[in-house]
Enzyme design. Sequence first.
Site, PDB file in Angstrom:
ATOM      1  N   ASP A  13      25.175  13.997  30.127  1.00 39.58           N
ATOM      2  CA  ASP A  13      26.446  13.884  29.404  1.00 39.58           C
ATOM      3  C   ASP A  13      26.317  14.476  27.996  1.00 39.58           C
ATOM      4  OD1 ASP A  13      29.057  13.103  28.928  1.00 39.58           O
ATOM      5  OD2 ASP A  13      28.764  11.023  29.560  1.00 39.58           O
TER       6      ASP A  13
ATOM      7  N   ASP B 133      37.455  13.039  32.982  1.00 37.90           N
ATOM      8  CA  ASP B 133      37.469  11.582  33.093  1.00 37.90           C
ATOM      9  C   ASP B 133      38.791  11.093  33.665  1.00 37.90           C
ATOM     10  OD1 ASP B 133      34.961  10.960  32.226  1.00 37.90           O
ATOM     11  OD2 ASP B 133      35.524  10.639  30.142  1.00 37.90           O
TER      12      ASP B 133
HETATM   13  C1  DGJ Z   1      31.821  10.240  29.408  1.00 39.22           C
HETATM   14  C2  DGJ Z   1      31.801  10.604  30.868  1.00 39.22           C
HETATM   15  O1  DGJ Z   1      32.762  11.567  31.147  1.00 39.22           O
HETATM   16  C3  DGJ Z   1      32.009   9.342  31.696  1.00 39.22           C
HETATM   17  O2  DGJ Z   1      32.031   9.674  33.057  1.00 39.22           O
HETATM   18  C4  DGJ Z   1      30.918   8.352  31.398  1.00 39.22           C
HETATM   19  O3  DGJ Z   1      29.690   8.867  31.843  1.00 39.22           O
HETATM   20  C5  DGJ Z   1      30.872   8.058  29.906  1.00 39.22           C
HETATM   21  N1  DGJ Z   1      30.792   9.264  29.133  1.00 39.22           N
HETATM   22  C6  DGJ Z   1      29.703   7.174  29.586  1.00 39.22           C
HETATM   23  O4  DGJ Z   1      29.565   6.954  28.249  1.00 39.22           O
END
Ligand code: DGJ
Length: 744
Positions: free
Chosen positions: A485, A554
């Site tokens: 991430d 997301d």
């Molecule tokens: C952002 C990501 O897009 C989510 O799927 C998740 O992993 C969060 N970060 C976790 O902090």
Amino acid sequence: MKRFVLICAALLAMANAGAETRKQPKKVPFTHETVELPAVEPKVIAVETGHTALILQIDKKGVVRTVHYGDKIKNPGQFLSFNPSYNRSVDPGALIYPAAGGRFVGQPALSVRYPDGTRNTELYYTAHEVAGNKTTLHLKDYVTAMEVDLVYEAFPEADVIASHAVIRNAGKAAVELTDFASSSMTVTARKYLLTHFHGTWAEEMQVDREMLGHGTKVLESRRGIQTTQCNNPSFLLSLDTAEWSETTGEVIAGSLAWSGNWRISFEEPESGAMRIVAGINPYASAWPLKAGETFTTPDMIWTWSGQGAGQASRNLHRWARKSQLYAGSKITPILLNNWEGTYFDFNTKMLLDIIDDAASMGLEMFVLDDGWFGNDYPRNNDRAGLGDWELNTKKLPEGIDYIASYAHDKGLKFGIWIEPEMVHTDSNLDRQHPEWIVQSPGREMEQIRNQWTLDLSNPDVQDFVYGVFDRTMSLSDKIDYIKWDCNRSITSFGSPYLGPEQDRFFIGYIQGLYKVLDRVRAKYPDTIIQCCSSGGARVDYGQLRYFNEVWASDNSDGDSRIRIQYGTSLIYPACIMGAHVSVVPNHQTGNITPLKFRFDLAATGRLGMELQPKSLTPAERAFADRCIKSYKQYRDLVFGGDLYRLASPYDGEESALMYVSEDKSRAVVFLFNLKYRNRDRTAAIFRLQGLDPARTYKVTEQNVDKSCWWGNKKSFTGDFLASGGFNPSLRKPHDSAVFLLEAL
Ligand code: DGJ
């Protein structure tokens, strides 16, 4: 001439008059002598793919111009006598790699500051060679000794050309590059329709279309690492039309394989041609080049289609699957990620329960997301812990290996989340290495999501970031998947490591990242790695040389996601697109679309789930099992088939797409109804594409007891399905359908 000499004399006299009081400027050895250019044998060079050709003409001075990018031409040599001055007077024509200087006054691909302060560069052909599918042109400035090699690699089967530049300082003193694009392309048409992308968190890859006219349109990113938030380094340019078409007309598409700041400019000068210059954004990044040094740019990927945008996308997808993606179209497991199911609030028991549920639903992998690490500063929320990559022993006392082994025993693979480029303001790492953090002296270090970015231009930080990956992998030998991430972009940029060489920061960061990823891939060639960046803020063909897939957003709300996935599909193949089913309403984005719609939509990419399975009713669970089972029948088509977009969520009341196997023996069709369609209206007709007209296909609707089409389970010829016979009835908003087609 006489008049010019007189003016010069007058100016000289004025300058001398002030000389006693003013500081003398440093003298530059200007003369009226010119360096003679060697004569060049005029020639034509064609870089060809299966159906396309980029044709370059070299005139007797050694000026190289793009004279054609489009359909293959039988005898490209006919361009030898092409004379640009018949068509244009002031503009020097479609220079292959325009440098700032000479008669060229547009957006340059190359501009250089020389030690004497001069800025003029003129590039002329010296030689070229062809080795297999690679054509390299050597260009040179005879006054300053700058040299540029332009490398064009043709991918015949995909009709793609990848192009980059190697810029060499063959002079005796250091210079500074202030523009250093990868590639430039000039095309001529009467109209130019540009399609590009914008977005933000949870609204990635939104499609923007606009007509271009005279002047310059610039697409760019200056966000350092989140390349694609808000733009994506890609575009499609439809020629001679104001209308988007999937199936007709000329389209040029391009994508830059670079994960940092980028810039693509579209300039229409007075000639009416369109000059595209694409490369790393030189913003705050003048690149120093010592004598003898070279700078190699990333690849710019070009494709041309004479059959609309659909073929342009398919070309890029095919090229990506066969030649660019780390693991090609290798199928990745259907996963369940615990993020939206638990957020930071979990313990071992809860995770094991989720694994049990995932296994019983036919899922293939469990991914443990954010929140498993940090002891002094436990990561129980997003206000602590990043940087301290040790197991949180209070939360998960049994350890990662215990959970991973449990998953393996249940027949699931196991994945885990990291965000190794970041440090939290509350972490041991921040206390130990404040000098590793991106910052500018005396300025406030702005936090985004309460975190700072580590300075990957620093080799010690590169070692650390590699170490985070390596140490995480050592927590268990049963880790199959890493979610990498990156939840912020760069602000208040600066590197304590680079000292006075701050101009190297933005590029040095990405070079550092690629070095880390090279090491990661050398040691972990088989680990599946997902690129995530606050969702889909990092989707580019540079990253995809290392990552198997991306988390596209997301936002898993069906109405939003359908637009995000459509936008993504214009440039990137479905096999890289993580698409998850989450709950209703979705905590993050207020999802209201029905479960079937969400499943059918997620099944157009790499299917996954992102919820607490216990939140599903027995009926929902049974339906989920059914969808997962059916996805396994056709996912090879999603991963490796050719995409045909039948209807766009941006343009009408339906969205529809299909994937067809290369041998045209199987296909899967996805239909989504977006608006209420009253019962007196005829069902929409979907003209299927890419099928073999002569073959007969059995059509079977998936995931339903009662089909929405009268033709379900019957067989039809490809030409029947392509010419208007396919009209399933989808009436309510969010009605959706999936059909599998199998040739008899
Ligand atoms: C952002 C990501 O897009 C989510 O799927 C998740 O992993 C969060 N970060 C976790 O902090």
